[in-house]
Design a protein around this motif. Structure first.
Motif, PDB file in Angstrom:
ATOM      1  N   THR A 242       0.354  -5.573 -25.777  1.00 44.17           N
ATOM      2  CA  THR A 242      -0.837  -6.350 -26.137  1.00 44.17           C
ATOM      3  C   THR A 242      -1.241  -6.139 -27.589  1.00 44.17           C
ATOM      4  O   THR A 242      -2.170  -6.794 -28.064  1.00 44.17           O
ATOM      5  N   ILE A 243      -0.567  -5.230 -28.285  1.00 40.56           N
ATOM      6  CA  ILE A 243      -0.960  -4.884 -29.648  1.00 40.56           C
ATOM      7  C   ILE A 243      -0.168  -5.723 -30.645  1.00 40.56           C
ATOM      8  O   ILE A 243       1.060  -5.620 -30.731  1.00 40.56           O
ATOM      9  N   ALA A 244      -0.843  -6.568 -31.378  1.00 40.26           N
ATOM     10  CA  ALA A 244      -0.250  -7.328 -32.486  1.00 40.26           C
ATOM     11  C   ALA A 244       0.998  -8.080 -32.027  1.00 40.26           C
ATOM     12  O   ALA A 244       1.101  -8.535 -30.902  1.00 40.26           O
ATOM     13  N   SER A 245       1.978  -8.181 -32.944  1.00 41.50           N
ATOM     14  CA  SER A 245       3.209  -8.927 -32.688  1.00 41.50           C
ATOM     15  C   SER A 245       4.398  -7.969 -32.720  1.00 41.50           C
ATOM     16  O   SER A 245       4.278  -6.832 -33.188  1.00 41.50           O
ATOM     17  N   PRO A 246       5.583  -8.411 -32.240  1.00 38.78           N
ATOM     18  CA  PRO A 246       6.754  -7.528 -32.326  1.00 38.78           C
ATOM     19  C   PRO A 246       7.046  -7.056 -33.744  1.00 38.78           C
ATOM     20  O   PRO A 246       7.452  -5.909 -33.951  1.00 38.78           O
ATOM     21  N   THR A 247       6.829  -7.912 -34.730  1.00 38.92           N
ATOM     22  CA  THR A 247       7.081  -7.508 -36.118  1.00 38.92           C
ATOM     23  C   THR A 247       6.194  -6.352 -36.522  1.00 38.92           C
ATOM     24  O   THR A 247       6.655  -5.378 -37.144  1.00 38.92           O
ATOM     25  N   ILE A 248       4.911  -6.426 -36.166  1.00 39.21           N
ATOM     26  CA  ILE A 248       3.989  -5.338 -36.493  1.00 39.21           C
ATOM     27  C   ILE A 248       4.336  -4.093 -35.692  1.00 39.21           C
ATOM     28  O   ILE A 248       4.313  -2.968 -36.224  1.00 39.21           O
ATOM     29  N   ARG A 249       4.684  -4.252 -34.419  1.00 43.93           N
ATOM     30  CA  ARG A 249       5.017  -3.081 -33.591  1.00 43.93           C
ATOM     31  C   ARG A 249       6.275  -2.376 -34.091  1.00 43.93           C
ATOM     32  O   ARG A 249       6.465  -1.179 -33.840  1.00 43.93           O
ATOM     33  N   ASN A 250       7.137  -3.089 -34.782  1.00 45.39           N
ATOM     34  CA  ASN A 250       8.318  -2.461 -35.382  1.00 45.39           C
ATOM     35  C   ASN A 250       7.963  -1.581 -36.569  1.00 45.39           C
ATOM     36  O   ASN A 250       8.780  -0.771 -37.013  1.00 45.39           O
ATOM     37  N   GLN A 251       6.766  -1.745 -37.108  1.00 46.60           N
ATOM     38  CA  GLN A 251       6.344  -0.983 -38.276  1.00 46.60           C
ATOM     39  C   GLN A 251       5.190  -0.034 -37.988  1.00 46.60           C
ATOM     40  O   GLN A 251       5.155   1.071 -38.528  1.00 46.60           O
ATOM     41  N   ALA A 252       4.230  -0.472 -37.180  1.00 53.02           N
ATOM     42  CA  ALA A 252       3.030   0.331 -36.930  1.00 53.02           C
ATOM     43  C   ALA A 252       3.397   1.655 -36.278  1.00 53.02           C
ATOM     44  O   ALA A 252       4.240   1.715 -35.382  1.00 53.02           O
ATOM     45  N   THR A 253       2.730   2.724 -36.704  1.00 54.97           N
ATOM     46  CA  THR A 253       3.074   4.062 -36.238  1.00 54.97           C
ATOM     47  C   THR A 253       1.976   4.659 -35.369  1.00 54.97           C
ATOM     48  O   THR A 253       0.805   4.285 -35.453  1.00 54.97           O
ATOM     49  N   VAL A 254       2.383   5.616 -34.559  1.00 56.80           N
ATOM     50  CA  VAL A 254       1.453   6.300 -33.663  1.00 56.80           C
ATOM     51  C   VAL A 254       0.369   7.025 -34.462  1.00 56.80           C
ATOM     52  O   VAL A 254      -0.819   6.928 -34.152  1.00 56.80           O
ATOM     53  N   GLY A 255       0.774   7.759 -35.488  1.00 57.88           N
ATOM     54  CA  GLY A 255      -0.209   8.476 -36.299  1.00 57.88           C
ATOM     55  C   GLY A 255      -1.168   7.544 -37.000  1.00 57.88           C
ATOM     56  O   GLY A 255      -2.374   7.797 -37.066  1.00 57.88           O
ATOM     57  N   GLY A 256      -0.652   6.443 -37.511  1.00 58.68           N
ATOM     58  CA  GLY A 256      -1.500   5.502 -38.222  1.00 58.68           C
ATOM     59  C   GLY A 256      -2.564   4.885 -37.341  1.00 58.68           C
ATOM     60  O   GLY A 256      -3.683   4.616 -37.791  1.00 58.68           O
ATOM     61  N   ASN A 257      -2.256   4.677 -36.048  1.00 55.64           N
ATOM     62  CA  ASN A 257      -3.205   4.028 -35.158  1.00 55.64           C
ATOM     63  C   ASN A 257      -4.436   4.892 -34.894  1.00 55.64           C
ATOM     64  O   ASN A 257      -5.468   4.388 -34.468  1.00 55.64           O
TER      65      ASN A 257
END
Length: 267
Positions: A90-105
């Motif tokens: 449910t979080i953003a798009s696949p492109t963002i999920r390929n980049q977004a990190t656990v620590g950053g969230n």
């Protein structure tokens, strides 16, 4: 400001050394780069964790250690963490999920930090590296106060929930790729038809993910019925500080919270 240098250290300790000179930590860049591109970043240097060896996931003896630079996609690919997939999708798009990190969230403003809501419900522990070495801190403390200057979250440790104890629900404007109106995550154990223990975390209803302490106290020792959960949801309003944004008003978030808390347990 204009970014003059991007450092790419090859260890957490090297990243800490670089931070001593100022600058921002960057994981996947999904939060930092929009600020850089708009000129709103108040720094001239970035310290990227891309090569710092913090992107792995290890599961041993029922505990998952997730590197801070692990992406959402990496987390979702681990079978031991399959219970998180409905939240991750449910979080953003696949492109963002390929980049977004656990620590950053952990440092993303609401209503976007849905994984952070999950980590709060899971009572995760953060491993933090700094000038004085490494230390552990509850994820609740990191969400509330961040980390000290010069420190870096290097990993998150999670005790995997037992089967049948994990609950998650997110209310959005769209089915996918939308920020939260209300997010509910919980680890709840029932024994003999009544709740023995529960942790309930809420997102989208305050400036950061919060524990629903009032709801937890009311739910313990009671069954997971429609009537009880409606009452518990009403109590959870005492744990939130909702806000207005383009997705929903503060009034609406508070109004629908009991409905969505109930739906987390009784879809």
């Amino acid at each position: 400001m204009v970014i003059c240098a991007v450092h790419v250290p090859e260890s957490a300790e090297a990243a800490v050394d670089r931070l001593a000179g100022g600058g921002w930590v960057m994981g996947g860049g999904t939060v930092v780069m929009p600020l850089v591109n708009s000129g709103a970043a108040p720094v001239t240097e970035l310290v990227s964790l891309r090569r710092a060896g913090l992107d792995g996931v290890e599961v041993r003896d029922g505990v998952a250690t997730i590197g801070a630079a692990a992406t959402f996609t990496t987390v979702g690919e681990r079978p031991e963490l399959a219970f998180l997939r409905p939240a991750l999708r449910t979080i953003a798009s696949p492109t963002i999920r390929n980049q977004a990190t656990v620590g950053g969230n952990l440092f993303v403003a609401q209503p976007y930090g849905d994984l952070a809501v999950c980590l709060l419900a899971l009572d995760a522990t953060c491993e933090i590296a700094g000038p004085d070495g490494r230390r552990d801190a509850p994820v609740a403390g990191v969400l509330a106060s961040g980390v000290a200057a010069g420190e870096v979250v290097v990993a998150v440790r999670v005790v995997l929930p037992q089967p049948g104890t994990w609950y998650y629900h997110k209310a959005m404007r769209r089915r996918l790729n939308s920020a939260a109106i209300v997010t509910v995550a919980s680890v709840t154990h029932a024994d003999g038809g009544v709740v023995a223990s529960t942790r309930i975390a809420l997102g989208g209803v305050a400036s950061r993910p919060v524990r629903a302490g009032s709801a937890e106290r009311l739910l313990r020792g009671r069954p997971l019925t429609h009537e009880v959960l409606t009452e518990v949801g009403e109590a959870a309003r005492g744990d939130i500080d909702p806000f207005d944004d383009a997705y929903a008003s503060a009034w609406y978030r508070a109004r629908v919270l009991p409905v969505h808390l109930r739906r987390a347990f009784l879809p």
